[in-house]
Design a protein around this motif. Structure first.
Motif, PDB file in Angstrom:
ATOM      1  N   HIS A  82      -2.676  42.132  -5.608  1.00 42.65           N
ATOM      2  CA  HIS A  82      -3.723  42.141  -6.584  1.00 42.65           C
ATOM      3  C   HIS A  82      -3.613  43.628  -7.533  1.00 42.65           C
ATOM      4  O   HIS A  82      -3.532  44.421  -7.459  1.00 42.65           O
ATOM      5  CB  HIS A  82      -5.192  42.167  -6.066  1.00 42.65           C
ATOM      6  N   ASP A 105      -3.935  41.988  -0.013  1.00 41.20           N
ATOM      7  CA  ASP A 105      -4.861  41.174   0.721  1.00 41.20           C
ATOM      8  C   ASP A 105      -4.139  40.938   2.219  1.00 41.20           C
ATOM      9  O   ASP A 105      -3.233  41.251   2.193  1.00 41.20           O
ATOM     10  CB  ASP A 105      -5.348  39.998   0.087  1.00 41.20           C
ATOM     11  N   VAL A 122     -11.001  45.289  -5.379  1.00 42.13           N
ATOM     12  CA  VAL A 122      -9.747  45.796  -5.413  1.00 42.13           C
ATOM     13  C   VAL A 122      -9.470  47.144  -5.997  1.00 42.13           C
ATOM     14  O   VAL A 122      -8.903  48.115  -5.349  1.00 42.13           O
ATOM     15  CB  VAL A 122      -8.899  44.873  -6.696  1.00 42.13           C
ATOM     16  N   SER A 161      -5.744  38.813 -13.696  1.00 42.60           N
ATOM     17  CA  SER A 161      -6.128  40.123 -13.065  1.00 42.60           C
ATOM     18  C   SER A 161      -7.512  40.547 -13.487  1.00 42.60           C
ATOM     19  O   SER A 161      -8.120  41.231 -12.712  1.00 42.60           O
ATOM     20  CB  SER A 161      -4.789  40.854 -13.258  1.00 42.60           C
ATOM     21  N   SER A 184     -10.889  44.753 -13.908  1.00 40.35           N
ATOM     22  CA  SER A 184     -10.443  43.691 -12.769  1.00 40.35           C
ATOM     23  C   SER A 184     -11.403  42.601 -12.710  1.00 40.35           C
ATOM     24  O   SER A 184     -12.511  42.677 -12.683  1.00 40.35           O
ATOM     25  CB  SER A 184     -10.695  44.490 -11.452  1.00 40.35           C
TER      26      SER A 184
END
Length: 317
Positions: A241, A235, A271, A165, A266
């Motif tokens: 995410h 997404d 995101v 991530s 991130s």
């Protein structure tokens, strides 16, 4: 995921500690600025060891990020693909402000004195090549709660999901491999207004129960604008995410200041930016995050935390 990197990332995954200092700096236009800052960043690992060795059990770490406007000047190397200034996001009711910052230091430890000592040595090294834009001292509040009374960071990834991530992969952006995008915002809360709500009203805004920290089911219209829902990003393929939050409370009852310092790490900057769009503009537009009716952002800045090997390569000598 971590095994994919031939270079060593910074400790973006360091555990939440009792104390943290969030330090945003801007560069001063002096002949010696670039050389001094490059030398300091290249020596950051040694400076960290110099402080952490005083108490190895105190979990001392420092993560540094470089802002978009300073990247070319300081590095002369290819820019991370998504790095750009934090964009102001203006919704119908609330605005995510964009504020300046060329360098960012996230200083963490179980001991406040180690954070203090590291910051002192760091600023001594940088001298008059920088000015302090913002210095915020955070603290751990009970069982990871914010000053609104709710547990913070529940949605954080754990285990192997953390590097997936947070760290840019080689195949995505070779120049930024092993690095992480950082977005910071300093929020202040209207606690008087917040406390005028019932617990049930507060829980509907957050999307979790206050005491047990149990996620509430989405049930429009009560939970349509819940913070939990609007900060969840998926997404076009339905894949969720995550980002890594290391938020901390800050403030002073004597000055009636009560806040949360938001910091998100991130692998993909979009995101976090989509999360901000959903919170401030709404999804659908007009249905903003109701938490913003009680929490106001004073700052908003984007940085990129390159790998340790990248920082070492900045040594002017």
């Amino acid at each position: 995921m971590a095994g994919q990197f031939s270079i060593e990332p910074q400790r973006v995954d360091a555990p939440l500690t009792q104390s943290a200092t969030f330090l945003v700096l801007s560069l001063v236009d002096r002949p010696e600025t670039v050389r001094t800052v490059r030398s300091t960043l290249a020596n950051l690992e040694n400076l960290t060891k110099n402080v952490s060795i005083r108490d190895p059990s105190a979990s001392f770490t420092c993560t540094t990020g470089i802002g978009s406007d300073a990247w070319d000047r300081l590095t002369g190397l290819p820019r991370p693909a998504e790095l750009h200034p934090f964009p102001e996001i203006k919704g119908a009711a609330h605005t995510a402000v964009s504020t300046p910052g060329d360098l960012f230091f996230h200083i963490r430890s179980e001991r406040r004195d180690l954070c203090f000592e590291f910051e002192r040595q760091l600023l001594d090294c940088l001298g008059d090549t920088i000015v302090v834009v913002d210095e915020t001292v955070g603290f751990r509040y009970f069982d990871l709660r914010d000053l609104l009374g709710f547990v913070d960071g529940t949605a954080n990834p754990v285990g192997r999901a953390v590097p997936n991530s947070t760290l840019v992969a080689q195949e995505e952006d070779a120049a930024a491999c092993g690095g992480s995008y950082i977005v910071v915002q300093k929020y202040v809360h209207d606690l008087k207004a917040w406390r005028s709500l019932s617990v049930e009203q507060q829980e509907a805004i957050i999307g979790r129960t206050k005491v047990e920290n149990v996620e509430l089911d989405d049930a429009p219209p009560d939970h349509q604008q819940a913070h939990k829902s609007l900060s969840t990003i998926t997404d076009e393929n339905g894949v969720e995410h995550s980002i890594l939050r290391d938020n901390m409370p800050f403030g002073s009852p004597g000055s009636s200041e009560f806040g949360t310092y938001f910091i998100g790490y991130s692998r993909r900057l979009w995101v976090i930016e989509q999360m901000m769009q959903r919170m401030f503009i709404g999804s659908p537009p007009g249905s903003h995050d109701r938490l913003l009716d009680f929490s106001t952002p004073l700052t908003g800045t984007t940085f990129f935390a390159p790998s340790l090997s990248f920082l070492s390569s900045l040594d002017p000598d």
